[in-house]
Write a protein that holds these residues in place. Structure first.
Motif, PDB file in Angstrom:
ATOM      1  N   ALA A 196      41.068  38.791  40.027  1.00  0.00           N
ATOM      2  CA  ALA A 196      39.512  39.073  40.559  1.00  0.00           C
ATOM      3  C   ALA A 196      39.330  39.080  42.001  1.00  0.00           C
ATOM      4  O   ALA A 196      38.672  39.649  42.833  1.00  0.00           O
ATOM      5  CB  ALA A 196      38.410  38.130  39.948  1.00  0.00           C
ATOM      6  N   MET A 197      40.067  37.329  42.656  1.00  0.00           N
ATOM      7  CA  MET A 197      39.779  37.378  43.961  1.00  0.00           C
ATOM      8  C   MET A 197      40.607  38.552  44.826  1.00  0.00           C
ATOM      9  O   MET A 197      40.355  38.789  46.012  1.00  0.00           O
ATOM     10  CB  MET A 197      40.471  35.969  43.986  1.00  0.00           C
ATOM     11  N   ALA A 198      41.781  38.926  44.251  1.00  0.00           N
ATOM     12  CA  ALA A 198      42.578  40.024  44.905  1.00  0.00           C
ATOM     13  C   ALA A 198      41.740  41.080  45.048  1.00  0.00           C
ATOM     14  O   ALA A 198      41.737  41.826  46.210  1.00  0.00           O
ATOM     15  CB  ALA A 198      43.841  40.053  44.311  1.00  0.00           C
ATOM     16  N   ILE A 199      41.041  41.513  44.120  1.00  0.00           N
ATOM     17  CA  ILE A 199      40.272  42.781  44.043  1.00  0.00           C
ATOM     18  C   ILE A 199      39.161  42.556  45.277  1.00  0.00           C
ATOM     19  O   ILE A 199      38.843  43.315  45.782  1.00  0.00           O
ATOM     20  CB  ILE A 199      39.461  43.049  42.730  1.00  0.00           C
ATOM     21  N   ILE A 200      38.261  41.489  45.035  1.00  0.00           N
ATOM     22  CA  ILE A 200      37.512  41.322  46.028  1.00  0.00           C
ATOM     23  C   ILE A 200      37.914  41.214  47.458  1.00  0.00           C
ATOM     24  O   ILE A 200      37.166  41.830  48.261  1.00  0.00           O
ATOM     25  CB  ILE A 200      36.612  39.913  45.623  1.00  0.00           C
ATOM     26  N   PHE A 201      39.028  40.391  47.705  1.00  0.00           N
ATOM     27  CA  PHE A 201      39.644  40.573  48.994  1.00  0.00           C
ATOM     28  C   PHE A 201      39.845  42.105  49.512  1.00  0.00           C
ATOM     29  O   PHE A 201      39.608  42.318  50.535  1.00  0.00           O
ATOM     30  CB  PHE A 201      40.604  39.737  48.956  1.00  0.00           C
ATOM     31  N   ALA A 202      40.470  42.883  48.659  1.00  0.00           N
ATOM     32  CA  ALA A 202      40.698  44.111  48.991  1.00  0.00           C
ATOM     33  C   ALA A 202      39.596  44.855  49.200  1.00  0.00           C
ATOM     34  O   ALA A 202      39.307  45.800  50.213  1.00  0.00           O
ATOM     35  CB  ALA A 202      41.488  44.816  47.952  1.00  0.00           C
ATOM     36  N   ILE A 203      38.438  44.736  48.139  1.00  0.00           N
ATOM     37  CA  ILE A 203      37.398  45.547  48.446  1.00  0.00           C
ATOM     38  C   ILE A 203      36.524  45.160  49.878  1.00  0.00           C
ATOM     39  O   ILE A 203      36.036  46.202  50.599  1.00  0.00           O
ATOM     40  CB  ILE A 203      36.155  45.358  47.376  1.00  0.00           C
ATOM     41  N   ASN A 204      36.492  44.080  50.168  1.00  0.00           N
ATOM     42  CA  ASN A 204      35.955  43.705  51.440  1.00  0.00           C
ATOM     43  C   ASN A 204      36.660  44.144  52.555  1.00  0.00           C
ATOM     44  O   ASN A 204      35.958  44.589  53.605  1.00  0.00           O
ATOM     45  CB  ASN A 204      35.933  41.969  51.640  1.00  0.00           C
ATOM     46  N   HIS A 205      37.855  44.250  52.625  1.00  0.00           N
ATOM     47  CA  HIS A 205      38.823  44.835  53.664  1.00  0.00           C
ATOM     48  C   HIS A 205      38.261  46.320  53.747  1.00  0.00           C
ATOM     49  O   HIS A 205      38.176  46.942  54.838  1.00  0.00           O
ATOM     50  CB  HIS A 205      40.188  44.868  53.186  1.00  0.00           C
ATOM     51  N   ILE A 206      38.399  47.111  52.480  1.00  0.00           N
ATOM     52  CA  ILE A 206      38.137  48.648  52.409  1.00  0.00           C
ATOM     53  C   ILE A 206      36.799  49.036  53.050  1.00  0.00           C
ATOM     54  O   ILE A 206      36.701  49.819  53.800  1.00  0.00           O
ATOM     55  CB  ILE A 206      38.524  49.163  51.125  1.00  0.00           C
ATOM     56  N   LYS A 207      35.861  48.177  52.614  1.00  0.00           N
ATOM     57  CA  LYS A 207      34.487  48.439  53.103  1.00  0.00           C
ATOM     58  C   LYS A 207      34.039  48.492  54.472  1.00  0.00           C
ATOM     59  O   LYS A 207      33.178  48.955  54.839  1.00  0.00           O
ATOM     60  CB  LYS A 207      33.426  47.416  52.189  1.00  0.00           C
ATOM     61  N   LYS A 208      34.912  47.460  55.231  1.00  0.00           N
ATOM     62  CA  LYS A 208      34.871  47.596  56.529  1.00  0.00           C
ATOM     63  C   LYS A 208      35.485  48.680  57.110  1.00  0.00           C
ATOM     64  O   LYS A 208      34.814  49.273  58.213  1.00  0.00           O
ATOM     65  CB  LYS A 208      35.537  46.372  57.360  1.00  0.00           C
ATOM     66  N   ILE A 209      36.373  49.495  56.489  1.00  0.00           N
ATOM     67  CA  ILE A 209      36.811  50.821  57.025  1.00  0.00           C
ATOM     68  C   ILE A 209      35.545  51.829  56.620  1.00  0.00           C
ATOM     69  O   ILE A 209      35.406  52.640  57.365  1.00  0.00           O
ATOM     70  CB  ILE A 209      38.249  50.981  56.458  1.00  0.00           C
ATOM     71  N   ASP A 210      35.401  51.934  55.310  1.00  0.00           N
ATOM     72  CA  ASP A 210      34.067  52.785  54.894  1.00  0.00           C
ATOM     73  C   ASP A 210      33.187  52.049  53.904  1.00  0.00           C
ATOM     74  O   ASP A 210      33.562  51.785  52.810  1.00  0.00           O
ATOM     75  CB  ASP A 210      35.083  54.032  54.237  1.00  0.00           C
TER      76      ASP A 210
ATOM     77  N   GLU B  55      31.018  53.296  52.451  1.00  0.00           N
ATOM     78  CA  GLU B  55      30.506  54.378  51.239  1.00  0.00           C
ATOM     79  C   GLU B  55      31.636  54.500  50.331  1.00  0.00           C
ATOM     80  O   GLU B  55      31.533  55.390  49.413  1.00  0.00           O
ATOM     81  CB  GLU B  55      29.900  55.629  51.715  1.00  0.00           C
ATOM     82  N   ALA B  56      32.758  53.670  50.404  1.00  0.00           N
ATOM     83  CA  ALA B  56      33.944  54.111  49.730  1.00  0.00           C
ATOM     84  C   ALA B  56      33.652  53.664  48.220  1.00  0.00           C
ATOM     85  O   ALA B  56      32.985  52.776  47.826  1.00  0.00           O
ATOM     86  CB  ALA B  56      35.094  53.022  50.055  1.00  0.00           C
ATOM     87  N   THR B  57      34.332  54.565  47.441  1.00  0.00           N
ATOM     88  CA  THR B  57      34.377  54.312  45.914  1.00  0.00           C
ATOM     89  C   THR B  57      35.843  53.834  45.839  1.00  0.00           C
ATOM     90  O   THR B  57      36.830  54.594  46.119  1.00  0.00           O
ATOM     91  CB  THR B  57      34.145  55.640  45.086  1.00  0.00           C
ATOM     92  N   ILE B  58      36.070  52.839  45.093  1.00  0.00           N
ATOM     93  CA  ILE B  58      37.472  52.187  45.147  1.00  0.00           C
ATOM     94  C   ILE B  58      37.758  52.093  43.649  1.00  0.00           C
ATOM     95  O   ILE B  58      37.150  51.479  42.744  1.00  0.00           O
ATOM     96  CB  ILE B  58      37.363  50.618  45.490  1.00  0.00           C
ATOM     97  N   THR B  59      39.200  52.526  43.394  1.00  0.00           N
ATOM     98  CA  THR B  59      39.688  52.461  41.977  1.00  0.00           C
ATOM     99  C   THR B  59      40.793  51.514  42.339  1.00  0.00           C
ATOM    100  O   THR B  59      41.502  51.412  43.245  1.00  0.00           O
ATOM    101  CB  THR B  59      40.449  53.578  41.541  1.00  0.00           C
ATOM    102  N   THR B  60      40.720  50.334  41.341  1.00  0.00           N
ATOM    103  CA  THR B  60      41.770  49.325  41.203  1.00  0.00           C
ATOM    104  C   THR B  60      42.745  49.752  40.039  1.00  0.00           C
ATOM    105  O   THR B  60      42.281  50.236  38.988  1.00  0.00           O
ATOM    106  CB  THR B  60      41.358  47.871  41.121  1.00  0.00           C
ATOM    107  N   MET B  61      43.962  49.511  40.334  1.00  0.00           N
ATOM    108  CA  MET B  61      44.963  49.685  39.107  1.00  0.00           C
ATOM    109  C   MET B  61      46.209  48.826  39.451  1.00  0.00           C
ATOM    110  O   MET B  61      46.752  48.430  40.278  1.00  0.00           O
ATOM    111  CB  MET B  61      45.643  51.232  39.356  1.00  0.00           C
ATOM    112  N   PRO B  62      46.661  48.263  38.173  1.00  0.00           N
ATOM    113  CA  PRO B  62      47.848  47.462  38.382  1.00  0.00           C
ATOM    114  C   PRO B  62      49.083  48.094  38.415  1.00  0.00           C
ATOM    115  O   PRO B  62      49.233  49.071  38.373  1.00  0.00           O
ATOM    116  CB  PRO B  62      47.806  46.734  36.829  1.00  0.00           C
ATOM    117  N   SER B  63      50.123  47.407  39.320  1.00  0.00           N
ATOM    118  CA  SER B  63      51.220  48.131  39.497  1.00  0.00           C
ATOM    119  C   SER B  63      52.279  47.896  38.277  1.00  0.00           C
ATOM    120  O   SER B  63      53.483  48.432  38.686  1.00  0.00           O
ATOM    121  CB  SER B  63      51.680  47.130  40.824  1.00  0.00           C
ATOM    122  N   ASP B  64      51.992  47.260  37.376  1.00  0.00           N
ATOM    123  CA  ASP B  64      53.015  47.029  36.302  1.00  0.00           C
ATOM    124  C   ASP B  64      52.689  47.615  35.201  1.00  0.00           C
ATOM    125  O   ASP B  64      53.301  47.192  33.901  1.00  0.00           O
ATOM    126  CB  ASP B  64      53.297  45.484  36.259  1.00  0.00           C
TER     127      ASP B  64
END
Length: 152
Positions: A93-107, A109-118
């Protein structure tokens, strides 16, 4: 559906892989293992993501412990600025929030999909269609969309 300029994908790649022990170990967790098709699960996830989003919109979040392994494996396949390495591991959950905050600074209006790497996914075309439909629904209704599958 064409690749959207405001659709971003975050690949979660910080797990220690202890649930797949003894194959997966702390220093070589399952996202780095070549379990199928002679490519690591992380490489397969990135390949799927690149069929949905442009490389510039794909981010990988991991922790500092896996920085060297991650960059060695896929460092030239997305922009270096799209790698996010958490200084302290705080779980999904914290990793997702951290990444979303990072991307929302770029855009904002971003729509963000999260997916596990494994995860191993056989039906990549069906997966792509499902993600694209989910993005369309999320944009149309301004809602969070979750996808679940029956594991096999």
């Amino acid at each position: 559906m064409a690749k959207s300029s405001n659709h971003f994908i975050v690949i979660l790649s910080g797990g220690s892989g202890h649930r797949l022990w003894p194959i997966s170990r702390f220093h070589n967790p399952k996202q780095f293992l070549k379990l199928f098709k002679n490519k690591s699960l992380l490489e397969q996830t990135l390949t799927r993501a690149k069929k949905i989003c442009p490389s510039k919109n794909i981010f990988i979040i991991s922790n500092l412990e896996y920085q060297q392994q991650t960059l060695k494996l896929i460092g030239n396949k997305i922009p270096l600025s799209n790698f996010i390495f958490e200084p302290i591991k705080k779980n999904t959950a914290m990793a997702i929030i951290f990444a979303i905050n990072h991307i929302k600074k770029i855009d904002p209006e971003a729509t963000i999909t999260t997916m596990p790497s494994d995860h191993y996914i056989k039906q990549n075309l069906k997966f792509k269609k499902t993600i694209n439909n989910s993005v369309k629904i999320a944009n149309e209704y301004h809602q969070i969309v979750t996808i679940g599958i029956k594991p096999s």
